[in-house]
Design an enzyme around this catalytic site. Structure first.
Site, PDB file in Angstrom:
ATOM      1  N   SER A  79       0.789  -1.244   0.000  1.00 50.45           N
ATOM      2  CA  SER A  79       0.000   0.000   0.000  1.00 50.45           C
ATOM      3  C   SER A  79       0.815   1.283   0.000  1.00 50.45           C
ATOM      4  CB  SER A  79      -0.950  -0.002   1.196  1.00 50.45           C
ATOM      5  OG  SER A  79      -2.010  -0.905   0.981  1.00 50.45           O
ATOM      6  N   LYS A  82      -0.079   3.741  -2.716  1.00 52.19           N
ATOM      7  CA  LYS A  82      -1.140   4.752  -2.665  1.00 52.19           C
ATOM      8  C   LYS A  82      -0.593   6.179  -2.598  1.00 52.19           C
ATOM      9  CE  LYS A  82      -4.614   1.736  -0.538  1.00 52.19           C
ATOM     10  NZ  LYS A  82      -3.909   0.543  -0.050  1.00 52.19           N
ATOM     11  N   SER A 143      -6.098   3.089   4.614  1.00 54.82           N
ATOM     12  CA  SER A 143      -5.547   2.333   3.481  1.00 54.82           C
ATOM     13  C   SER A 143      -6.608   1.565   2.709  1.00 54.82           C
ATOM     14  CB  SER A 143      -4.447   1.372   3.953  1.00 54.82           C
ATOM     15  OG  SER A 143      -3.557   1.058   2.917  1.00 54.82           O
TER      16      SER A 143
END
Length: 307
Positions: A79, A82, A143
């Protein structure tokens, strides 16, 4: 075409400049035994507890590199992806500080994905309108993978088209060892290095909206039940003011972080591939622990090293 003749003095000066530049490059980027250029030496050399596995890189803005450790080969980054998603969305749809931005309709796909037990998601409902800033927060703070893909579709029409933008931005930033294959990072085929992600951290922290969101420990979003809690549990400790966690079985634990040094200088760092092959939770805990030790040591050692 007539040739331009360089006067002897000018020619000698040019040669001297060329020699000086070559010498400078030799000092900054000394060749390795096989003749290839090595990484630059740390601008500030501190005794730091670098992670024993994986890879890491850190710098102090205004002073320079603190160095890197581990083989800088592309690995899954989960993640942490992102951060680039937010960077591209805000480049295409910039927001002023405090601005909510356009309202975006949650589609059925984002709602369907919100109940997945296989990945981190945010509980959004189809048909509800949520502002751009709040969606960025739902992506970066808890997230939400489903929100990352929703933002990608809103921005570019499809996730594939958005991923092409991500890779163009990576190339423009000089992230030569990075490949994005999705907006959320759930794909193990999204890979990068700590030094590449440090380049992105540098740019991301220039954005007021990203900087404010990643510094938020928890928040409430209209239409989303309960408090939204940040996965970065280092916030508020050792001067930490952001950035983004990541974890998966293949990636292990990952953390891109930002902290304020004593005196206010911005410290940036990235730790990747901690405890790969174990559970995502164990990997994230390892990334947080190794990052905390690294940040704490920088905070302790930096003042004396820069007097």
């Amino acid at each position: 075409m007539a040739r331009t003749r360089i006067p002897p003095v000018a020619g000698g000066l040019a040669a001297a400049v060329a020699v000086a530049l070559a010498a400078a490059c030799w000092v900054l980027f000394p060749p390795t035994v096989d003749g290839r250029a090595s990484a630059a030496r740390p601008a500030v050399d501190l005794p730091l507890p670098w992670p024993a596995e994986g890879q890491a890189s850190a710098e102090v803005q205004g002073l320079g590199s603190l160095g890197s450790r581990g083989e800088q080969r592309p690995v899954p980054i989960a993640s942490v992806t992102k951060v680039m998603t937010a960077y591209v969305v805000l480049k295409d749809h910039p927001l002023a500080a405090g601005e909510a931005g356009p309202r975006i309709t949650v589609d059925e796909q984002a709602e369907a994905e919100s109940t997945s037990s296989e990945e981190s998601t945010a509980p959004v409902r189809a048909g509800r309108e949520i502002g751009e800033r709040d969606l960025l927060a739902l992506m970066l703070v808890p997230s939400g993978n489903n929100v990352a893909r929703l933002l990608a579709r809103w921005d570019a029409g499809s996730q594939d088209a958005f991923v092409a933008k991500m890779n163009r931005e990576a190339a423009a930033l000089g992230m030569t060892s990075t490949t994005y294959t999705g907006a959320s990072g759930v794909e193990d085929s999204t890979t990068s290095t700590a030094t590449d992600q440090l380049r992105l951290a540098r740019e991301a922290m220039k954005n007021d909206v990203i900087r404010a969101i990643v510094a938020t420990a928890s928040l409430r979003v209209d239409g989303v039940p309960g408090d939204v809690v940040n996965t970065n549990t280092l916030l508020g400790r050792h001067g930490v003011i952001g950035l983004k966690t990541g974890s998966s079985t293949a990636a292990g634990g990952a953390l891109m972080w930002a902290a304020r040094a004593p005196g206010g200088a911005l410290i940036l760092g990235v730790v990747l591939h901690q405890n790969p092959g174990g559970s995502p939770a164990a990997g994230l805990r390892a990334a947080l622990d190794t990052s905390e030790a690294l940040i704490s040591a920088i905070q302790r050692e930096l003042p004396a090293a820069t007097r």
